[in-house]
Design a protein around this motif. Sequence first.
Motif, short mmCIF file in Angstrom:
data_model
loop_
_atom_site.label_atom_id
_atom_site.label_comp_id
_atom_site.label_asym_id
_atom_site.label_seq_id
_atom_site.Cartn_x
_atom_site.Cartn_y
_atom_site.Cartn_z
N PRO A 106 0.84 -1.21 0.00
CA PRO A 106 0.00 0.00 0.00
C PRO A 106 0.87 1.25 0.00
O PRO A 106 1.70 1.44 0.88
CB PRO A 106 -0.80 -0.12 1.30
CG PRO A 106 -0.02 -1.07 2.16
CD PRO A 106 0.77 -1.96 1.26
N GLY A 107 0.70 2.07 -1.03
CA GLY A 107 1.52 3.28 -1.15
C GLY A 107 2.80 3.03 -1.91
O GLY A 107 3.68 3.89 -1.94
N ILE A 114 -3.99 3.90 4.82
CA ILE A 114 -3.46 2.60 4.41
C ILE A 114 -4.60 1.58 4.31
O ILE A 114 -4.69 0.81 3.35
CB ILE A 114 -2.37 2.11 5.39
CG1 ILE A 114 -1.19 3.10 5.43
CG2 ILE A 114 -1.84 0.73 4.98
CD1 ILE A 114 -0.16 2.82 6.50
N LEU A 115 -5.49 1.60 5.31
CA LEU A 115 -6.64 0.69 5.29
C LEU A 115 -7.51 0.94 4.06
O LEU A 115 -7.95 0.02 3.39
CB LEU A 115 -7.49 0.87 6.55
CG LEU A 115 -7.01 0.11 7.79
CD1 LEU A 115 -7.88 0.48 8.98
CD2 LEU A 115 -7.05 -1.40 7.56
N PHE A 116 -7.70 2.22 3.76
CA PHE A 116 -8.50 2.61 2.60
C PHE A 116 -7.88 2.05 1.32
O PHE A 116 -8.56 1.49 0.47
CB PHE A 116 -8.58 4.14 2.56
CG PHE A 116 -9.32 4.69 1.39
CD1 PHE A 116 -10.72 4.65 1.34
CD2 PHE A 116 -8.63 5.26 0.32
CE1 PHE A 116 -11.40 5.16 0.24
CE2 PHE A 116 -9.31 5.77 -0.78
CZ PHE A 116 -10.70 5.72 -0.82
N GLN A 117 -6.56 2.19 1.23
CA GLN A 117 -5.86 1.67 0.04
C GLN A 117 -6.04 0.16 -0.07
O GLN A 117 -6.28 -0.38 -1.14
CB GLN A 117 -4.37 2.02 0.11
CG GLN A 117 -4.10 3.50 -0.12
CD GLN A 117 -2.65 3.89 0.15
OE1 GLN A 117 -1.97 3.26 0.96
NE2 GLN A 117 -2.19 4.94 -0.50
N ASN A 156 -3.65 2.36 -5.33
CA ASN A 156 -2.21 2.54 -5.14
C ASN A 156 -1.57 1.33 -4.46
O ASN A 156 -0.82 1.45 -3.51
CB ASN A 156 -1.93 3.82 -4.34
CG ASN A 156 -0.48 4.28 -4.48
OD1 ASN A 156 0.27 3.71 -5.28
ND2 ASN A 156 -0.09 5.27 -3.70
N LEU A 157 -1.94 0.16 -4.95
CA LEU A 157 -1.37 -1.08 -4.40
C LEU A 157 -0.53 -1.74 -5.47
O LEU A 157 -1.03 -2.02 -6.56
CB LEU A 157 -2.49 -2.07 -4.04
CG LEU A 157 -3.37 -1.83 -2.84
CD1 LEU A 157 -4.31 -3.01 -2.68
CD2 LEU A 157 -2.54 -1.65 -1.58
N GLN A 158 0.74 -1.98 -5.17
CA GLN A 158 1.50 -2.83 -6.08
C GLN A 158 1.53 -4.21 -5.45
O GLN A 158 1.41 -4.35 -4.24
CB GLN A 158 2.92 -2.30 -6.23
CG GLN A 158 3.00 -1.06 -7.11
CD GLN A 158 4.40 -0.49 -7.11
OE1 GLN A 158 4.98 -0.24 -6.06
NE2 GLN A 158 4.94 -0.28 -8.29
N GLU A 159 1.72 -5.22 -6.28
CA GLU A 159 1.84 -6.56 -5.73
C GLU A 159 3.28 -7.02 -5.83
O GLU A 159 3.94 -6.77 -6.84
CB GLU A 159 0.95 -7.52 -6.52
CG GLU A 159 -0.43 -7.66 -5.92
CD GLU A 159 -1.22 -8.70 -6.66
OE1 GLU A 159 -1.30 -9.84 -6.18
OE2 GLU A 159 -1.73 -8.38 -7.75
N THR A 160 3.75 -7.69 -4.79
CA THR A 160 5.15 -8.10 -4.82
C THR A 160 5.35 -9.48 -4.21
O THR A 160 4.65 -9.87 -3.29
CB THR A 160 6.04 -7.08 -4.08
OG1 THR A 160 7.40 -7.49 -4.23
CG2 THR A 160 5.73 -7.00 -2.60
N THR A 161 6.35 -10.18 -4.76
CA THR A 161 6.78 -11.45 -4.17
C THR A 161 8.15 -11.27 -3.52
O THR A 161 8.88 -12.23 -3.30
CB THR A 161 6.88 -12.54 -5.26
OG1 THR A 161 7.76 -12.07 -6.29
CG2 THR A 161 5.52 -12.85 -5.85
#
Length: 655
Positions: free
Chosen positions: A554-555, A598-601, A607-612
Motif C-alpha cells: 500500500p503506497g 493505508i486501510l482505505f488503500q 495505489n497497491l502494487q503486488e510483490t513477491t
Amino acid sequence: METKKIVVKGVVQGVGFRPFIYRLGRENNLKGYVKNMGNYVEIVVSGEEEDIRNFLRDIRDKKPPLAQIEKIEVLDYSLPLPYRTFVIENSGGKVEKGGGTVPPDVSICEECLREMWDRKNRRYRYPFIACTNCGPRFTIVKRLPYDRENTSMADFPLCEECLREYRDPRDRRFHAQATCCPRCGPQVYLLDSEGEVLGEGDRAIVEGVKLLNEGSILAVKGIGGTHLACRCDMDHVVLKLRERLGRPTQPFAVMSKEENLELFAEVGEEEWALLKSPRRPIVVLKKGRDYNRYFSEHISNLDTVGVMLPYSGLHYLLLEGSEAPAYVMTSGNLPGHPMAIGNDEILHKLRGIADYFLIHNREIVNRCDDSVVKRVNNRVVFLRRSRGYVPEPVVVVNHRDIRENRENIIAVGPEINSTACLIKGNRFYLSQHIGNTSKYETFKYLSEGIERLLKITNTRDIQGVVCDLHPGYNSTRLARELAERFDAELYSIQHHKAHAYALLGDEDIFQDSIIIAIDGLGYGEDGKIWGGEILRYRDKRMERMGHLEEQFMPGGDLCTEYPLRMLMAILYKRLEREELVEFIRGYNVFDDRTLELILFQLDRGINLQETTSCGRVLDALSAMLSICQRKTYDGEPAIRLEGFVRSRGYSEREY
Ligand SMILES: [Zn+2]
Ligand SMILES: [Zn+2]
C-alpha cells in the motif's frame, strides 16, 4: 640456432612484464626483442633450442607477482632478426584487437613503504611513491597501451633521476608508468573550506593529521576517489559527520593500522589474508569484545564493522601520527551520488561536510570505490567488487557457448547498486561500482564507465546490448542508444533471471540447477514486483518455478521506507480489522490518518502494487520486532534484523 615469435596474452601490462622478459632473454643468451602491443606482449627470440625452451619455461615459472598469463603462443619466425643482443622495443603503434587490459590498482608494496620511511631516501615521506610492483593502474589510465602518455601521469614529466630509473631495466622502476618523486611528481595541498591553501607537501600532511586529531572532518583525495575522514573514537565528531552527510545510521567503514586491528575486531586467518592482500578491500569483521572502548557507538549499529588497511603512501602517513585507533573513511559523496573526484568538485560538493580538504594535483581518470567483502558460511563473498579487482575479468570456461563466443556484448545493469559489464569472448569485464542510476549524475557515470571499459579493452564494435526488463529505467534507455549506435541486437532480461545467470557464471557451473533469488525488487515478467523467486535452469533456459506469496504494497515505494506498512498489508489478510488497527497503532509509528489511509488503500485496491519480494517480508519482520521502523539506506531493515539475530547468539546456519 632457431628463431621464434612468442605472443603472451593476459594481464601483462603495467606489471613489470617487459623488464622481466628482458632479464630472462639475457639470462638465457637470447637475441631479439620484447614489445608491448597494447593488449598483449610480442617477443621474438633467436638462440639455441635449449635456451629458448628454458626461456619459455621461465616465463611461466618466474613471472612477476602481478602478471597473469592467459595464453602463450609460440610461432615459427623466418624473417632476418637484426639484433645482437636482447632489447626492449617501444610499444607497437597499432593496437591489435583481442583480449587484455590494464591491471587493477595495487596497494603500496613493502619496498616502496620501506623507502618512504627512510630518511635518507629521496622519496622520504612522499605519498605518491610507486614502482612496477605497486601503485595505481586502472584509476589513472585513459586508453591503451598502458604507457605514461596515456595516463594522468603524463602531466608530470620525469626528472633526470626518475628518468634514469625508468630507463634502467635492472631498476624496480623500469617502465613503471606511475613512478615519480617529490621533484617531478604530484603534490598534496591542504585547503580550508574557503579554498585557501594552508599548506603544501609534507606540511599539508602533518597539519592534516593534527586537524584530524583535533576532531576535524577532512576530505582526503586519494588514488581512485575521495574519502571523508575523521577520528573513530569521538562521539561528537562521528555524529557531526552523520548529520552533515544526512546518513543517520548506515555503518561507516574505518581504516586502521595493522597493529591496532585486533584491539577492536575479531580477525580470522582468511580475513587477515584479504585485509593484507594487494587488493586491500574493506573486510566486514565481527566487532571484538573491547570494541566499545575504542570506537564511538555511532560508527556501526550492527555487530560488525567494515575495516580496511591503508593502501597508499598517503594513508600510511595520515595514520602514522594519529591519536585514534582508526579513522572513519567513508566515500566522499552525497548519498546516491558518485564520489567527487575533481578538485573543484570536491571543494564545491563537500563544502559544509568537510572542515578541511587534503587534495592533490593528479587527475583521477577512473573513479573507483573501495571494494567490500565479507565471510559468510566460510566463504568470501563480495558486497561490492570495485577497487583492486576492476578491470580484471571474470573468465567462464565451463559453458561451451560462452567459451566459443566471438561477440562483444555490453550489459548495462539495472538501477540500484549498478555495475556494467563488457563481455568479450568468455571474459566478463565488470565495471567498478556505479550506484543508483536513477540519479542523473550516477547515470552519467554509468555511461562514462562503459565508454572507458571499451577504451581500455580496445573494443570498437559491439554485437549485443543487454538491459533490465523494466521499461522505465535510465539504463534501459542507455541500452537502446548503445544498440542503435553500434547497430547491435538489444536484449532485455528479467532481473532475477539475470541474477541467477550471474550466479552460474560466478561459480562457473552450468548444469541443470534450481536457483533461489532472494532480493529486494525487480520488475517481473507479469508486471508485478518480483524478489522471492525459485528459478530452474534447464536446457539453457531459465524458468520461474515458484515464488513467495504475493503481498500488497500500500503506497508503493513508501512500503520500502516504512516497513510497518508492509507488515500491515501482510496481517490485513489474517487479522480482524480492529485487531489489526490496535496492533499497528501499538508501534506508535503512524498517526490515525495515515492508518486510515493505508486501510482505505487496502480495502479499495488503490495505489497497491503486488510483490513477491523476500526483502519486503524481512522488512516487515524487522518492523514487527521494532528493530527498524524507517529505512535510511538500502537494505537497512533486513541488515539490522540479521545483526539482531546474530547478536542473540544464533549462527548463520541456525537462522
Ligand atoms: Zn612499490
Ligand atoms: Zn622525479
